[in-house]
Scaffold this motif. Structure first.
Motif, short mmCIF file in Angstrom:
data_model
loop_
_atom_site.label_atom_id
_atom_site.label_comp_id
_atom_site.label_asym_id
_atom_site.label_seq_id
_atom_site.Cartn_x
_atom_site.Cartn_y
_atom_site.Cartn_z
N UNK A 1 9.76 -24.94 -10.46
CA UNK A 1 9.57 -24.16 -9.36
C UNK A 1 9.55 -24.81 -7.99
N UNK A 2 10.50 -24.33 -7.03
CA UNK A 2 10.59 -24.97 -5.50
C UNK A 2 9.55 -24.22 -4.98
N UNK A 3 9.05 -23.23 -5.29
CA UNK A 3 7.91 -22.62 -4.43
C UNK A 3 6.69 -23.56 -4.54
N UNK A 4 6.39 -23.91 -5.66
CA UNK A 4 5.06 -24.51 -5.51
C UNK A 4 5.05 -26.13 -6.13
N UNK A 5 6.24 -26.41 -6.76
CA UNK A 5 6.59 -27.67 -7.52
C UNK A 5 6.27 -27.58 -8.85
N UNK A 6 5.72 -26.59 -9.36
CA UNK A 6 5.55 -26.64 -10.92
C UNK A 6 6.54 -26.85 -11.77
N UNK A 7 6.00 -27.61 -12.96
CA UNK A 7 7.13 -27.88 -13.91
C UNK A 7 6.80 -27.46 -15.13
N UNK A 8 7.55 -26.76 -15.89
CA UNK A 8 7.45 -26.19 -17.08
C UNK A 8 8.64 -26.63 -18.18
N UNK A 9 7.99 -26.67 -19.42
CA UNK A 9 8.72 -27.19 -20.46
C UNK A 9 8.75 -26.17 -21.64
N UNK A 10 9.86 -26.15 -22.53
CA UNK A 10 10.15 -25.34 -23.64
C UNK A 10 8.76 -25.27 -24.66
N UNK A 11 8.37 -24.24 -25.10
CA UNK A 11 6.96 -24.20 -25.95
C UNK A 11 7.42 -24.13 -27.38
N UNK A 12 6.33 -24.66 -27.93
CA UNK A 12 6.67 -24.53 -29.54
C UNK A 12 5.47 -23.98 -30.21
N UNK A 13 5.21 -23.01 -30.81
CA UNK A 13 3.88 -22.58 -31.24
C UNK A 13 3.63 -23.10 -32.68
N UNK A 14 2.71 -23.90 -32.96
CA UNK A 14 2.21 -24.06 -34.23
C UNK A 14 2.01 -23.03 -35.32
N UNK A 15 2.37 -23.15 -36.34
CA UNK A 15 2.03 -22.14 -37.59
C UNK A 15 2.00 -22.83 -38.83
N UNK A 16 0.64 -22.41 -39.25
CA UNK A 16 0.41 -23.05 -40.81
C UNK A 16 1.13 -21.90 -41.80
N UNK A 17 1.67 -22.56 -42.72
CA UNK A 17 2.15 -21.68 -43.87
C UNK A 17 1.67 -22.37 -45.11
N UNK A 18 1.06 -21.37 -46.01
CA UNK A 18 0.19 -22.18 -47.01
C UNK A 18 0.59 -21.86 -48.40
N UNK A 19 0.65 -22.75 -49.34
CA UNK A 19 0.86 -22.66 -50.71
C UNK A 19 -0.69 -22.77 -51.36
N UNK A 20 -1.19 -21.79 -51.52
CA UNK A 20 -2.56 -21.64 -52.02
C UNK A 20 -2.45 -21.46 -53.44
N UNK A 21 -3.09 -22.29 -54.19
CA UNK A 21 -3.08 -22.19 -55.63
C UNK A 21 -4.43 -22.10 -56.10
N UNK A 22 -4.44 -21.60 -57.42
CA UNK A 22 -5.71 -21.41 -58.45
C UNK A 22 -5.32 -21.73 -59.50
N UNK B 1 2.33 -20.85 -12.61
CA UNK B 1 1.47 -21.13 -11.45
C UNK B 1 1.45 -20.35 -10.33
N UNK B 2 2.56 -19.82 -9.78
CA UNK B 2 2.65 -18.95 -8.61
C UNK B 2 3.26 -17.69 -8.66
N UNK B 3 4.10 -17.61 -9.87
CA UNK B 3 5.03 -16.44 -9.83
C UNK B 3 6.22 -16.18 -9.32
N UNK B 4 6.73 -17.38 -8.58
CA UNK B 4 8.03 -17.38 -8.20
C UNK B 4 8.94 -17.70 -9.10
N UNK B 5 10.21 -17.13 -9.02
CA UNK B 5 11.12 -17.49 -10.01
C UNK B 5 11.45 -18.96 -10.22
N UNK B 6 11.67 -19.50 -11.38
CA UNK B 6 11.90 -20.87 -11.46
C UNK B 6 13.30 -21.15 -11.79
N UNK B 7 14.09 -22.44 -11.75
CA UNK B 7 15.14 -22.62 -12.28
C UNK B 7 15.60 -23.76 -13.22
N UNK B 8 16.64 -23.68 -14.09
CA UNK B 8 16.65 -24.82 -15.06
C UNK B 8 16.95 -25.95 -14.36
#
Length: 321
Positions: free
Chosen positions: A173-194, A157-164
């Motif tokens: 973030x003590x500077x702006x009060x922003x709260x951040x959480x671990x990210x998980x990126x969804x990925x599809x993996x496909x069994x495509x048959x014919x 949000x503001x670029x300041x260093x945050x803390x765990x």
């Protein structure tokens, strides 16, 4: 199909003790009374028993090595109520370390801290099938969350260093009060048959002969089914009809949730996008069987422990999969 949670990194039933993450007094009491232990992570590598490499090393919370830790993460609680933490000691630099080899696709390097005889740091992908379900889940969780802290030190949000905070499960973030959480990126993996064949591809730099199921990130505003159809068409020029869910796998390289799906191809002719993949082919069921048995002259099986291997093995076992 077998229980989908038997996939590597899943199915251990870990009690993550989320209600304790903000309870500093309860955590301190568990540590002071000896009802807590920790495992170590070094640059994404878990600390395991030397030789067998089949179990995470657990250390007491007063071990001197923890003075070198840069952060602590509460992983959860075991069946007896004891807490388990992960500590990151990535600031330690081993003598003669090969920086270029670390955490590559085939990282075979091992690191041993002088204060930890009988234990070594090993790339998780090398040993993921040796660990039991609980240790595999713990190692994957620790790697993913600690890597997130390394790459998200500064407030979005503001670029300041945050803390765990919250025992490592949040950054504040003590500077702006922003709260951040671990990210998980969804990925599809496909069994495509014919018919009797399955679609597989390979990326540049993979070991010779290695093919795997196609995969790609889910985009904002997109359903899982739409992501499957889009990715397969983008990478291989194949149109896909019905799509269904099969299983999922946390994949901490660096922070994905692999969503395993099945799909029926509506077309057969391949058009490869070289910016996406190096090659794609249709492989008959019999070819996959020979590859899994180590008898195929050119095709290597998907990496054991990865969800692609899990999905293909179950497809081979069930003609109606």
């Amino acid at each position: 199909m077998v229980d989908p949670e038997t996939v590597t990194f899943g199915g251990s039933g870990l009690d993550r003790a989320a209600e304790l993450r903000g309870d500093d007094d309860a955590i301190a009491e568990a540590i002071s009374t000896g009802r807590a232990a920790c495992t170590l992570i070094w640059r994404g590598k878990p600390l395991v028993a030397e030789g067998t490499q089949d179990r995470l090393i657990r250390l007491p919370m007063d071990h001197p090595i923890l003075a070198e830790a840069t952060m602590s993460l509460l992983l959860g609680r075991n069946e007896t109520g004891d807490l388990l933490f992960a500590h990151d000691i990535s600031d330690w630099t081993p003598a003669g370390v090969d920086e270029d080899a670390l955490n590559k696709f085939l990282d075979t390097s091992e690191q041993q801290h002088p204060a930890l005889p009988g234990a070594i740091f090993v790339e998780l992908r090398r040993i993921m099938t040796r660990l039991d379900a609980r240790d595999a889940e713990l190692a994957a969780t620790a790697r993913a969350v600690i890597n997130w802290h390394v790459s998200h030190r500064f407030c979005a949000c503001c670029g300041a260093e945050s803390r765990p905070v919250q025992a490592g499960w949040q950054r504040s973030c003590d500077a702006c009060g922003g709260q951040h959480f671990p990210r998980t990126d969804p990925v599809v993996i496909m069994l495509i048959t014919r018919g009797n064949s399955v679609l597989m591809g390979r990326s540049p730099g993979w070991p010779e002969g290695m093919y795997s199921l196609l995969a790609g990130f889910v985009e904002p505003g997109e359903t899982i089914e739409a992501a499957v159809r889009r990715e397969v068409y983008e990478e291989a020029g194949i149109r896909v009809g019905p799509v269904g869910y099969l299983a999922s796998q946390p994949w901490a390289f660096p922070s994905s949730l692999m969503i395993g799906c099945r799909g029926t191809a509506l077309t057969q002719d391949l058009t490869i996008d070289p910016s996406e993949i190096e090659d794609a082919r249709w492989f008959a069921r019999e070819e996959i069987l020979r590859a899994f048995a180590g008898l195929h002259p050119t095709l290597a099986p998907a990496r054991q422990g990865a969800i692609a291997h899990f999905l293909l093995r179950n497809w081979l076992a069930d003609i109606n999969y």
